[in-house]
Design a protein around this motif. Sequence first.
Motif, PDB file in Angstrom:
ATOM      1  N   LEU A   1      42.368 -53.814 -86.854  1.00  8.56           N
ATOM      2  CA  LEU A   1      43.028 -52.402 -86.924  1.00  8.56           C
ATOM      3  C   LEU A   1      42.001 -51.583 -87.563  1.00  8.56           C
ATOM      4  CD1 LEU A   1      46.583 -53.581 -88.042  1.00  8.56           C
ATOM      5  CD2 LEU A   1      46.108 -52.871 -85.731  1.00  8.56           C
TER       6      LEU A   1
ATOM      7  N   ASN B   1      44.245 -52.553 -75.081  1.00 11.48           N
ATOM      8  CA  ASN B   1      44.887 -53.434 -76.050  1.00 11.48           C
ATOM      9  C   ASN B   1      46.330 -53.132 -76.306  1.00 11.48           C
ATOM     10  OD1 ASN B   1      44.771 -51.578 -78.218  1.00 11.48           O
ATOM     11  ND2 ASN B   1      42.694 -51.965 -78.783  1.00 11.48           N
TER      12      ASN B   1
ATOM     13  N   HIS C   1      44.155 -49.801 -82.896  1.00 15.51           N
ATOM     14  CA  HIS C   1      43.901 -50.929 -82.666  1.00 15.51           C
ATOM     15  C   HIS C   1      42.425 -51.420 -82.195  1.00 15.51           C
ATOM     16  CE1 HIS C   1      48.509 -52.133 -82.514  1.00 15.51           C
ATOM     17  NE2 HIS C   1      48.308 -51.019 -83.046  1.00 15.51           N
TER      18      HIS C   1
ATOM     19  N   GLY D   1      47.790 -51.512 -79.018  1.00 17.81           N
ATOM     20  CA  GLY D   1      47.888 -50.238 -79.337  1.00 17.81           C
ATOM     21  C   GLY D   1      47.558 -49.359 -78.182  1.00 17.81           C
TER      22      GLY D   1
ATOM     23  N   THR E   1      47.103 -60.479 -83.230  1.00 20.25           N
ATOM     24  CA  THR E   1      45.852 -60.363 -83.560  1.00 20.25           C
ATOM     25  C   THR E   1      44.849 -61.173 -82.398  1.00 20.25           C
ATOM     26  OG1 THR E   1      45.519 -62.432 -84.961  1.00 20.25           O
ATOM     27  CG2 THR E   1      45.944 -60.452 -85.998  1.00 20.25           C
TER      28      THR E   1
ATOM     29  N   THR F   1      43.912 -56.449 -80.711  1.00 17.33           N
ATOM     30  CA  THR F   1      45.420 -56.936 -80.748  1.00 17.33           C
ATOM     31  C   THR F   1      45.741 -57.147 -79.287  1.00 17.33           C
ATOM     32  OG1 THR F   1      45.947 -54.728 -80.463  1.00 17.33           O
ATOM     33  CG2 THR F   1      45.919 -55.463 -82.475  1.00 17.33           C
TER      34      THR F   1
ATOM     35  N   HIS G   1      40.644 -46.725 -78.585  1.00 21.60           N
ATOM     36  CA  HIS G   1      41.944 -46.383 -79.034  1.00 21.60           C
ATOM     37  C   HIS G   1      41.782 -44.901 -79.334  1.00 21.60           C
ATOM     38  CE1 HIS G   1      46.001 -47.564 -81.009  1.00 21.60           C
ATOM     39  NE2 HIS G   1      46.107 -46.532 -80.059  1.00 21.60           N
TER      40      HIS G   1
END
Length: 433
Positions: free
Chosen positions: A382, A34, A364, A36, A376, A367, A13
């Motif tokens: 996170l 994911n 993230h 995010g 989750t 997620t 991320h």
Amino acid sequence: MKVLVIGAGGREHAIVWKLAQSRHAEKIFCCPGNAGISELAECISFDDNNFDSLVDFARYEGIDLTIVGPEAPLSRGIVDVFEKNGRKIVGPNMKAAQLEGSKVFAKDLMRRYGIPTAEYKAFTSYLHAEDYVRMKGAPIVIKADGLAAGKGVIVAETVDEAIAGLKLIMKDRAFGDAGNKVLVEECIRGEEASFMAFTDGKTILPMVSAQDHKRIFDGDKGPNTGGMGAYSPAPVITPEIESIVMEKIMRPVIKGLQSEGIKYKGILYAGLMIKENKPYALEFNCRLGDPEAQPVLTRLKTDLVDVALAIADEKLSGVNLEWKPEHSVCIVIASKGYPGAYEKGRAIEGLHDVKKMDDVFVFHSGTSFNDNKVITSGGRVLGVTALGRDIRDAKSKAYNATEKIHFKGMHYRRDIADRAINNSFDSASEQCQ
Ligand code: AMP
Ligand code: GLY
């Protein structure tokens, strides 16, 4: 330019977040990504063992550059398959990735090139390993040779603990074939730090330093995890230590590999122990640390696409890395049960509130979506990361943001960065852990 990132965690991320600011990146894909990451990149799902279909995808989409986050695909040769097909990719090839994939390979290399590291012996026989442990006594460190998701290391305070570790790895085969060989290693007491660098096989550009928090509980108690938080810079890496690390560890590794016909390109991560102002290499990773990538990449000013292309094209000598002077702190929020079996599927609240905060970025890790709600799906969920004018400011912003987030069973350490704030390096040298 189209860029593909491989991986699904907080590190990926952070990579995607940084790429999204690039003046070159028009479109970012992430496999598998994911929840995010999906705000910044198109997430695609492929069987992660099938590199040929990923190459087909890259060809079909006209992807110009691929960046690999985790170690597993590197160890399985994703770079070799992409390069064979003429596609630009950033990361070490399969031979070079042995530096992380086999601890025995890494230790033997360090021994051949005089790189400071803990004394060790490698074993394939349980009985010989046990004899050696009894002869050496405790404290002593037992390591599975292969990849074990950060869990294959036992820092044993007693001989019994060490023998239990040997049994776990060699007899119970807790890490499968990763335990075909074990290392029995001298325990070095000191202060740990993560030292990462970009390299094209010739030039090595160090990143700003970072420190991980591997244990699950405050005060470095409890079992090891993938990392519960990190901060950058790590004051233990003084400019003097940095130049020793470059001269005695990073350059000799790259040169040593080169003299054995292995070109190492990508990211080289040395896990260091600093004892009496002398750095020792405990291990190498062939990728960015997770969570270290989160505080380090939030401090990087240079365009990551420029850096990545320079690595792939072996032109890193032309790159001048620039960093923000701010400090950065990342706090990992984990699911109930982590690092053991953990809960999944809990709805996460508060992400929108945190988005409005200045200098705070929520990366993230585990997620996904359920009916458009973020839930989750992993042990580490996170990485709440904040930039601040100093380490206290960064810490307080990161914790303020963390307190706004909620899901059932969540837990996080309350002491991330305290060691940098208190400069309490002495407490670490009391114990061998
Ligand atoms: P690794 O997975 O190799 O990073 O090891 C996990 C952790 O075990 C390290 O971060 C250190 O805290 C510890 N460790 C590994 N090797 C040694 C050693 N030789 N002496 C003391 N601690 C060690
Ligand atoms: N945080 C430690 C690692 O990525 O290996």
